[in-house]
Design a protein around this motif. Structure first.
Motif, short mmCIF file in Angstrom:
data_model
loop_
_atom_site.label_atom_id
_atom_site.label_comp_id
_atom_site.label_asym_id
_atom_site.label_seq_id
_atom_site.Cartn_x
_atom_site.Cartn_y
_atom_site.Cartn_z
N ARG A 91 22.44 -12.27 90.32
CA ARG A 91 22.66 -11.43 89.15
C ARG A 91 23.87 -11.97 88.39
NH1 ARG A 91 22.94 -4.92 89.33
NH2 ARG A 91 23.91 -4.65 87.29
N GLY A 92 23.67 -12.28 87.14
CA GLY A 92 24.77 -12.77 86.32
C GLY A 92 24.92 -14.28 86.29
N GLY A 93 24.01 -15.02 86.94
CA GLY A 93 24.12 -16.47 86.85
C GLY A 93 23.61 -17.21 88.06
N THR A 94 24.31 -18.28 88.40
CA THR A 94 23.89 -19.18 89.47
C THR A 94 25.10 -19.54 90.32
OG1 THR A 94 22.19 -20.12 88.03
CG2 THR A 94 22.80 -21.41 89.97
N VAL A 95 24.95 -19.41 91.63
CA VAL A 95 25.98 -19.88 92.55
C VAL A 95 25.65 -21.33 92.90
CG1 VAL A 95 27.03 -19.63 94.84
CG2 VAL A 95 26.46 -17.60 93.48
N VAL A 96 26.62 -22.21 92.66
CA VAL A 96 26.46 -23.64 92.94
C VAL A 96 27.30 -23.96 94.17
CG1 VAL A 96 26.71 -25.97 92.02
CG2 VAL A 96 26.27 -24.07 90.45
N THR A 97 26.64 -24.50 95.20
CA THR A 97 27.32 -24.87 96.43
C THR A 97 27.17 -26.37 96.64
OG1 THR A 97 26.77 -22.73 97.40
CG2 THR A 97 27.48 -24.47 98.92
N VAL A 98 28.30 -27.05 96.78
CA VAL A 98 28.31 -28.49 97.06
C VAL A 98 28.78 -28.69 98.49
CG1 VAL A 98 29.26 -30.73 96.43
CG2 VAL A 98 28.85 -29.02 94.65
N VAL A 99 28.02 -29.46 99.26
CA VAL A 99 28.39 -29.82 100.62
C VAL A 99 28.32 -31.35 100.71
CG1 VAL A 99 27.78 -29.67 103.07
CG2 VAL A 99 27.49 -27.67 101.58
N GLU A 100 29.37 -31.95 101.24
CA GLU A 100 29.37 -33.40 101.47
C GLU A 100 29.81 -33.64 102.90
OE1 GLU A 100 30.96 -37.64 99.65
OE2 GLU A 100 31.83 -35.80 98.88
N ASP A 101 29.07 -34.50 103.61
CA ASP A 101 29.48 -34.82 104.98
C ASP A 101 29.15 -36.25 105.34
OD1 ASP A 101 26.72 -34.69 105.51
OD2 ASP A 101 26.86 -32.69 106.33
N LYS A 114 40.54 -34.59 101.95
CA LYS A 114 41.48 -34.07 100.96
C LYS A 114 41.06 -34.46 99.54
CE LYS A 114 45.74 -35.06 101.83
NZ LYS A 114 46.95 -35.73 102.35
N GLY A 115 40.76 -35.73 99.34
CA GLY A 115 40.43 -36.22 97.99
C GLY A 115 39.12 -35.68 97.46
N ASN A 116 38.09 -35.70 98.28
CA ASN A 116 36.78 -35.27 97.80
C ASN A 116 36.66 -33.75 97.70
OD1 ASN A 116 36.28 -38.02 97.79
ND2 ASN A 116 34.16 -37.75 98.38
N THR A 117 37.41 -33.01 98.52
CA THR A 117 37.43 -31.55 98.35
C THR A 117 38.01 -31.22 96.98
OG1 THR A 117 37.61 -31.15 100.72
CG2 THR A 117 38.32 -29.37 99.26
N GLU A 118 39.11 -31.87 96.64
CA GLU A 118 39.70 -31.70 95.32
C GLU A 118 38.71 -32.12 94.23
OE1 GLU A 118 42.92 -34.39 93.26
OE2 GLU A 118 43.92 -32.99 94.61
N GLY A 119 38.03 -33.23 94.46
CA GLY A 119 37.06 -33.73 93.48
C GLY A 119 35.90 -32.78 93.24
N LEU A 124 33.06 -28.66 89.94
CA LEU A 124 32.53 -27.32 89.69
C LEU A 124 33.25 -26.62 88.54
CD1 LEU A 124 31.97 -26.15 93.37
CD2 LEU A 124 30.20 -26.75 91.68
N ALA A 125 34.57 -26.74 88.48
CA ALA A 125 35.31 -26.13 87.38
C ALA A 125 34.92 -26.74 86.04
CB ALA A 125 36.82 -26.27 87.62
N CYS A 126 34.77 -28.07 86.03
CA CYS A 126 34.38 -28.76 84.79
C CYS A 126 32.96 -28.40 84.39
CB CYS A 126 34.55 -30.26 84.95
SG CYS A 126 36.26 -30.80 85.06
#
Length: 147
Positions: A91-101, A114-119, A124-126
């Motif tokens: 409701r109200g949009g879309t939840v976007v989940t990114v997982v990298e392993d 550290k670097g890719n979590t920040e990335g 997502l913010a962008c």
């Protein structure tokens, strides 16, 4: 034990619009990459170029489920990692989940974490800024990293 990154955000747009903004390099160039060689499609390879890095970034697309799921692998210092992006309409949009392993739990892996979590948080913010407000938060944000 392998390390895993997870980042999540809600975007006030339908999943189809979010999905299209992720797989289409023309749209991605408004918030993430400088340019891309083509749309992401299952089994295809594309090249992404980032404005702050001189090298091409090859992407191997693993699986695409329209409006729902994107997965690809890419090279992180001679280690191939897997990125999965899940879109859940709420409701109200879309939840976007990114997982990298795929990185080992060692010094190199911790630096990657550290670097890719920040990335991914930045991605997502962008993406949210672009889709909800039509702005490119990334433009000029990483000029300090240019060699």
């Amino acid at each position: 034990m392998k390390l895993t990154i997870k980042a999540k955000i809600q975007i006030s747009k339908p999943a189809k619009q979010v999905f299209d903004a992720i797989i289409d390099p023309e749209k991605m160039s408004n918030y993430f990459i400088e340019r891309g060689s083509g749309k992401m499609e299952t089994g295809e390879s594309v090249i992404w170029n980032f404005p702050e890095f001189p090298d091409d970034c090859p992407i191997k697309v693993k699986e695409i489920k329209p409006d729902n799921f994107i997965s690809f692998s890419w090279d992180n210092g001679n280690v191939e990692t897997l990125v999965s992006i899940k879109l859940d309409e709420v409701r109200g949009g879309t939840v976007v989940t990114v997982v990298e392993d795929g990185m080992e739990n060692d010094e190199k892996g911790i630096q990657w974490l550290k670097g890719n979590t920040e990335g991914w948080a930045n991605f997502l913010a962008c993406l949210k800024g672009y889709l909800e407000y039509g702005i490119n938060l990334r433009k000029g944000a990483f000029d300090f990293m240019k060699q």
